[in-house]
Scaffold this active site. Structure first.
Site, short mmCIF file in Angstrom:
data_model
loop_
_atom_site.label_atom_id
_atom_site.label_comp_id
_atom_site.label_asym_id
_atom_site.label_seq_id
_atom_site.Cartn_x
_atom_site.Cartn_y
_atom_site.Cartn_z
N ARG A 163 0.84 -1.20 0.00
CA ARG A 163 0.00 0.00 0.00
C ARG A 163 0.87 1.24 0.00
O ARG A 163 1.84 1.34 0.78
CB ARG A 163 -0.91 0.03 1.24
CG ARG A 163 -2.13 -0.88 1.12
CD ARG A 163 -3.10 -0.44 0.03
NE ARG A 163 -4.27 -1.30 -0.11
CZ ARG A 163 -4.36 -2.35 -0.93
NH1 ARG A 163 -3.33 -2.69 -1.70
NH2 ARG A 163 -5.47 -3.06 -1.00
N GLU A 199 -4.01 7.13 -6.04
CA GLU A 199 -4.16 6.28 -7.23
C GLU A 199 -5.53 6.57 -7.85
O GLU A 199 -6.51 6.64 -7.12
CB GLU A 199 -4.07 4.80 -6.85
CG GLU A 199 -2.72 4.40 -6.30
CD GLU A 199 -2.67 2.94 -5.86
OE1 GLU A 199 -3.67 2.21 -6.06
OE2 GLU A 199 -1.64 2.54 -5.30
N HIS A 242 -0.48 -0.44 -9.79
CA HIS A 242 -1.20 -1.29 -8.81
C HIS A 242 -1.77 -2.54 -9.50
O HIS A 242 -2.99 -2.73 -9.56
CB HIS A 242 -2.32 -0.50 -8.12
CG HIS A 242 -2.76 -1.13 -6.83
ND1 HIS A 242 -3.24 -0.40 -5.77
CD2 HIS A 242 -2.79 -2.43 -6.43
CE1 HIS A 242 -3.57 -1.23 -4.78
NE2 HIS A 242 -3.29 -2.46 -5.17
C1 DGY Z 1 -5.19 -6.30 -2.88
O1 DGY Z 1 -5.67 -7.41 -3.08
O2 DGY Z 1 -5.30 -5.70 -1.81
C2 DGY Z 1 -4.49 -5.66 -4.02
O3 DGY Z 1 -3.73 -4.58 -3.65
C3 DGY Z 1 -5.49 -5.25 -5.07
O4 DGY Z 1 -6.23 -4.20 -4.58
#
Ligand code: DGY
Length: 323
Positions: free
Chosen positions: A240, A269, A287
């Site tokens: 993250r 994002e 991402h």
């Molecule tokens: C998750 O699964 O958390 C990935 O970052 C996709 O959002």
């Protein structure tokens, strides 16, 4: 009668096909995932019982309060759930689920790709070739950083962190980690535990972030943390963006403190901080660490399975909390 579903995120054709086969589904038409306003409107019009979404949909307390009473379950097609206000969902009696377990391998693969590409300058070399090459590259030019045998620190040693560690062992790397609690030896597999995150940093030739987002990890990688890394370290983040203070990261990348970084996630994002796009020593991705056909199908199916369970009166498979 089929249960009524809002499929609010763009997803694979196979997941859409299953959603349509198993549910009376309103499916997002794109070009983007549905916004909170669109979801709320569609759910009210359809009297939807379930919403399938992903981390593009920020379900804060206001958004949750705005959903019609008909909605009984929200399933995020992601393992992360920092986009959901859990206390608000609980208070409203809205069950929430996620998709753990099916994206560990692909996310860890992608983390390795970022680490290797950042350390060994994969993107710069590719650019040279696309620009035609046609000049001598001396043996002292364009040098990367050796990966094999180096020390890697992992922040967050859940399933994805451990899958990353397993891959790093294949490169003879020494594995260290910081997590809130120490793992049992069978999961640690020889990795060295640091109860104090900052105490681990001076030993990290590489640092790979696999911690969840949210207030507890917000800006854990700030100016002080960067200053503790060895000169020329490489940072990877496929978890993250909020874990990093991006001003401090930018300073570390431009001052030479970091040799390079591989980033799949950003504080904002998709409107990420474009300063990073101007740096040669950054590998950037939008991402997409879990974005293989197999994994995105598995995530979507898991979300649909969770919804079916809750609407059938069975326990959720992956509830975000237990009563
Ligand atoms: C998750 O699964 O958390 C990935 O970052 C996709 O959002």
């Amino acid at each position: 009668m089929k249960r009524r579903l809002i499929l609010a995120c763009l997803t694979t054709t196979d997941v859409i096909a299953r959603a349509k086969a198993d549910f009376d589904a309103i499916v997002v038409e794109g070009p983007s995932d549905m916004t909170v306003e669109e979801v709320t409107r569609a759910a009210a019009a359809h009297q939807a019982e379930a919403i399938l979404f992903t981390n593009s949909l920020r379900l804060d307390a206001t958004a949750i309060a705005g959903l019609p009473e008909s909605v009984k379950v929200g399933a995020t097609s992601s393992v992360g759930f920092d986009h959901i206000d859990i206390p608000a969902a609980k208070a409203r009696g809205l069950m929430m689920t996620n998709t753990p377990g099916v994206l560990d391998e692909c996310t860890a693969d992608f983390g390795m790709m970022l680490m290797l590409a950042a350390a060994r300058r994969g993107i710069e070399y590719d650019r040279i070739m696309r620009n035609g090459w046609r000049y001598r590259i001396g043996q002292g030019d364009l040098l990367g950083v050796r990966v094999t045998g180096k020390r890697v620190g992992i922040l967050g040693m859940g399933r994805i962190g451990r899958a990353f560690a397993q891959r790093a062992r294949g490169f003879d790397m020494k594995i260290m980690y910081h997590a809130r609690t120490r793992l049992p030896p069978e999961l640690e597999q020889g990795a060295e535990y640091f109860a104090d995150f900052h105490a681990m940093l001076p030993h990290c030739d590489f640092l790979s972030i696999h911690a969840p987002g949210g207030p507890a990890t917000d800006k854990m990688m700030g100016a002080e943390a960067f200053s503790l890394l060895p000169q020329g370290a490489v940072l990877v983040n496929a978890a993250r963006g909020t874990v990093i203070d991006e001003d401090a990261l930018y300073d570390a990348l431009t001052s030479g403190k970091l040799f390079a970084a591989g980033l799949d996630v950003f504080r904002a994002e998709p409107d990420f901080d474009m300063r990073f796009a101007a740096l040669e020593n950054v590998v950037l991705a939008p991402h997409v660490a879990s974005a293989s056909k197999e994994t995105r199908d598995a995530m979507g199916y898991k979300a649909l399975d969770n919804i079916a369970a809750v609407l059938d009166g069975r326990p959720a498979i992956d509830p975000l909390w237990r009563e």
